[in-house]
Design a protein around this motif. Structure first.
Motif, PDB file in Angstrom:
ATOM      1  N   VAL A  37      -0.665  42.868 -31.489  1.00  0.00           N
ATOM      2  CA  VAL A  37      -1.517  42.098 -30.727  1.00  0.00           C
ATOM      3  C   VAL A  37      -1.407  40.439 -31.240  1.00  0.00           C
ATOM      4  O   VAL A  37      -2.206  39.832 -30.439  1.00  0.00           O
ATOM      5  N   PHE A  38      -1.033  40.107 -32.530  1.00  0.00           N
ATOM      6  CA  PHE A  38      -0.945  38.843 -33.010  1.00  0.00           C
ATOM      7  C   PHE A  38       0.298  38.721 -34.076  1.00  0.00           C
ATOM      8  O   PHE A  38       0.332  39.414 -34.492  1.00  0.00           O
ATOM      9  N   VAL A  39       0.776  37.441 -33.830  1.00  0.00           N
ATOM     10  CA  VAL A  39       1.629  37.160 -34.759  1.00  0.00           C
ATOM     11  C   VAL A  39       1.465  35.731 -35.465  1.00  0.00           C
ATOM     12  O   VAL A  39       0.976  34.769 -34.554  1.00  0.00           O
ATOM     13  N   ASP A  40       1.609  35.423 -36.419  1.00  0.00           N
ATOM     14  CA  ASP A  40       1.238  34.242 -37.155  1.00  0.00           C
ATOM     15  C   ASP A  40       2.699  33.735 -37.592  1.00  0.00           C
ATOM     16  O   ASP A  40       3.544  34.497 -38.485  1.00  0.00           O
ATOM     17  N   LEU A  41       3.529  32.854 -37.068  1.00  0.00           N
ATOM     18  CA  LEU A  41       4.801  32.550 -37.501  1.00  0.00           C
ATOM     19  C   LEU A  41       4.598  31.147 -38.375  1.00  0.00           C
ATOM     20  O   LEU A  41       3.642  30.378 -38.330  1.00  0.00           O
ATOM     21  N   PRO A  42       5.755  30.862 -39.198  1.00  0.00           N
ATOM     22  CA  PRO A  42       5.590  29.870 -40.209  1.00  0.00           C
ATOM     23  C   PRO A  42       6.071  28.583 -39.143  1.00  0.00           C
ATOM     24  O   PRO A  42       6.334  28.618 -38.022  1.00  0.00           O
ATOM     25  N   ALA A  43       5.604  27.472 -40.065  1.00  0.00           N
ATOM     26  CA  ALA A  43       5.771  26.116 -39.338  1.00  0.00           C
ATOM     27  C   ALA A  43       7.375  25.580 -39.465  1.00  0.00           C
ATOM     28  O   ALA A  43       7.934  25.936 -40.485  1.00  0.00           O
ATOM     29  N   ILE A  44       7.932  25.069 -38.305  1.00  0.00           N
ATOM     30  CA  ILE A  44       9.166  24.766 -38.520  1.00  0.00           C
ATOM     31  C   ILE A  44       9.244  23.455 -39.633  1.00  0.00           C
ATOM     32  O   ILE A  44       8.301  22.545 -39.698  1.00  0.00           O
ATOM     33  N   GLY A  45      10.257  23.625 -40.298  1.00  0.00           N
ATOM     34  CA  GLY A  45      10.612  22.612 -41.483  1.00  0.00           C
ATOM     35  C   GLY A  45      10.142  23.165 -42.789  1.00  0.00           C
ATOM     36  O   GLY A  45      10.333  22.714 -43.885  1.00  0.00           O
ATOM     37  N   ALA A  46       9.159  24.431 -42.560  1.00  0.00           N
ATOM     38  CA  ALA A  46       8.781  24.806 -44.153  1.00  0.00           C
ATOM     39  C   ALA A  46       9.860  25.700 -44.859  1.00  0.00           C
ATOM     40  O   ALA A  46      10.714  26.300 -44.012  1.00  0.00           O
ATOM     41  N   SER A  47       9.883  25.435 -46.097  1.00  0.00           N
ATOM     42  CA  SER A  47      10.895  26.305 -46.783  1.00  0.00           C
ATOM     43  C   SER A  47      10.333  27.432 -47.637  1.00  0.00           C
ATOM     44  O   SER A  47       9.162  27.122 -48.189  1.00  0.00           O
ATOM     45  N   PHE A  48      11.043  28.632 -47.860  1.00  0.00           N
ATOM     46  CA  PHE A  48      10.743  29.534 -48.352  1.00  0.00           C
ATOM     47  C   PHE A  48      11.657  30.123 -49.321  1.00  0.00           C
ATOM     48  O   PHE A  48      12.917  30.154 -48.974  1.00  0.00           O
TER      49      PHE A  48
END
Length: 125
Positions: A37-48
Protein backbone atom coordinates in the motif's frame (compact mmCIF):
# COMPACT_ATOMS: atom_id res chain seq x y z
CA UNK A 1 20.88 -10.40 -22.12
CA UNK A 2 20.59 -9.04 -18.63
CA UNK A 3 21.51 -11.02 -15.56
CA UNK A 4 19.40 -11.11 -12.40
CA UNK A 5 20.88 -11.83 -8.96
CA UNK A 6 19.18 -12.13 -5.57
CA UNK A 7 19.88 -11.25 -1.94
CA UNK A 8 19.01 -13.28 1.16
CA UNK A 9 16.73 -10.35 2.09
CA UNK A 10 14.58 -10.98 -1.03
CA UNK A 11 15.70 -8.14 -3.26
CA UNK A 12 16.51 -8.77 -6.90
CA UNK A 13 19.18 -6.97 -8.89
CA UNK A 14 19.11 -6.73 -12.68
CA UNK A 15 22.56 -6.00 -14.05
CA UNK A 16 22.53 -3.50 -16.92
CA UNK A 17 25.40 -2.98 -19.37
CA UNK A 18 26.43 0.49 -18.18
CA UNK A 19 27.39 -0.17 -14.53
CA UNK A 20 23.84 0.49 -13.37
CA UNK A 21 21.63 -2.08 -11.69
CA UNK A 22 17.87 -2.08 -11.20
CA UNK A 23 16.61 -3.20 -7.78
CA UNK A 24 13.23 -4.51 -6.65
CA UNK A 25 11.67 -7.04 -4.31
CA UNK A 26 11.16 -10.65 -5.28
CA UNK A 27 7.92 -12.51 -5.92
CA UNK A 28 8.53 -14.33 -2.62
CA UNK A 29 8.85 -11.01 -0.75
CA UNK A 30 5.66 -9.54 -2.16
CA UNK A 31 3.82 -12.83 -1.45
CA UNK A 32 4.97 -12.69 2.18
CA UNK A 33 4.01 -9.02 2.54
CA UNK A 34 0.58 -9.20 0.97
CA UNK A 35 -1.02 -6.17 -0.66
CA UNK A 36 1.56 -3.37 -0.86
CA UNK A 37 0.00 0.00 0.00
CA UNK A 38 3.02 2.33 0.32
CA UNK A 39 6.67 2.53 -0.71
CA UNK A 40 9.30 4.91 0.59
CA UNK A 41 11.97 5.30 -2.08
CA UNK A 42 15.44 6.81 -1.61
CA UNK A 43 16.42 10.23 -2.94
CA UNK A 44 18.16 10.44 -6.30
CA UNK A 45 21.82 11.21 -5.68
CA UNK A 46 21.88 9.48 -2.29
CA UNK A 47 24.72 7.00 -1.79
CA UNK A 48 24.45 3.81 0.21
CA UNK A 49 26.69 0.94 1.23
CA UNK A 50 25.61 -2.63 0.60
CA UNK A 51 23.13 -3.82 3.25
CA UNK A 52 22.09 -0.25 4.20
CA UNK A 53 18.34 0.38 4.40
CA UNK A 54 17.44 2.29 1.24
CA UNK A 55 13.67 2.26 1.43
CA UNK A 56 10.57 0.83 3.05
CA UNK A 57 7.68 -1.15 1.65
CA UNK A 58 4.43 -1.27 3.61
CA UNK A 59 1.58 -3.67 3.13
CA UNK A 60 -1.73 -4.29 4.81
CA UNK A 61 0.10 -6.90 6.96
CA UNK A 62 3.54 -5.45 7.69
CA UNK A 63 6.28 -2.98 6.88
CA UNK A 64 9.67 -4.16 5.66
CA UNK A 65 12.96 -2.48 4.94
CA UNK A 66 14.38 -2.58 1.43
CA UNK A 67 18.12 -3.14 1.66
CA UNK A 68 20.78 -2.00 -0.78
CA UNK A 69 22.11 -5.16 -2.42
CA UNK A 70 25.27 -3.34 -3.57
CA UNK A 71 27.09 -0.10 -2.79
CA UNK A 72 26.38 2.83 -5.03
CA UNK A 73 24.47 5.99 -5.85
CA UNK A 74 20.74 6.17 -6.59
CA UNK A 75 20.35 7.43 -10.16
CA UNK A 76 16.63 6.83 -10.68
CA UNK A 77 13.54 5.85 -8.68
CA UNK A 78 10.32 4.33 -9.96
CA UNK A 79 7.82 7.18 -9.66
CA UNK A 80 5.09 4.92 -11.08
CA UNK A 81 5.59 2.63 -8.07
CA UNK A 82 5.26 5.58 -5.70
CA UNK A 83 1.97 6.49 -7.42
CA UNK A 84 0.74 2.86 -7.58
CA UNK A 85 2.44 0.70 -4.91
CA UNK A 86 0.41 -2.33 -6.03
CA UNK A 87 2.85 -2.68 -8.96
CA UNK A 88 5.15 -4.35 -6.41
CA UNK A 89 2.52 -7.12 -6.22
CA UNK A 90 1.24 -7.29 -9.77
CA UNK A 91 4.59 -7.08 -11.59
CA UNK A 92 7.44 -7.24 -9.04
CA UNK A 93 10.12 -8.20 -11.57
CA UNK A 94 9.33 -5.58 -14.20
CA UNK A 95 7.01 -2.58 -13.68
CA UNK A 96 7.34 -2.89 -9.89
CA UNK A 97 11.08 -2.14 -9.72
CA UNK A 98 12.14 0.22 -6.91
CA UNK A 99 15.32 2.10 -7.91
CA UNK A 100 18.42 2.12 -10.09
CA UNK A 101 21.93 2.24 -8.65
CA UNK A 102 25.23 3.28 -10.23
CA UNK A 103 27.62 0.67 -8.84
CA UNK A 104 30.61 1.80 -6.81
CA UNK A 105 31.93 -1.75 -6.24
CA UNK A 106 30.92 -4.09 -9.07
CA UNK A 107 32.69 -6.99 -7.34
CA UNK A 108 29.88 -7.00 -4.74
CA UNK A 109 27.64 -8.54 -7.40
CA UNK A 110 29.69 -11.73 -7.08
CA UNK A 111 28.37 -12.17 -3.52
CA UNK A 112 24.73 -12.28 -4.66
CA UNK A 113 22.81 -15.46 -5.46
CA UNK A 114 21.75 -16.76 -8.85
CA UNK A 115 18.17 -17.96 -9.33
CA UNK A 116 19.01 -21.57 -8.43
CA UNK A 117 20.59 -20.58 -5.10
CA UNK A 118 17.73 -18.17 -4.35
CA UNK A 119 15.10 -20.81 -5.11
CA UNK A 120 16.87 -23.14 -2.66
CA UNK A 121 16.88 -20.42 0.01
CA UNK A 122 13.15 -19.82 -0.40
CA UNK A 123 12.33 -23.53 -0.48
CA UNK A 124 14.23 -24.11 2.76
CA UNK A 125 12.90 -21.08 4.65
Amino acid sequence: MSTIKYTPDHEWVQIEADGVVTVGITVHAQDALGDVVFVDLPAIGASFAAKDVAGVVESVKAAADVYMPVSGEIVEVNEALRDDPSLANSDPLRAGWFFKVKLSAAAELDGLMDSTAYDELVKNS
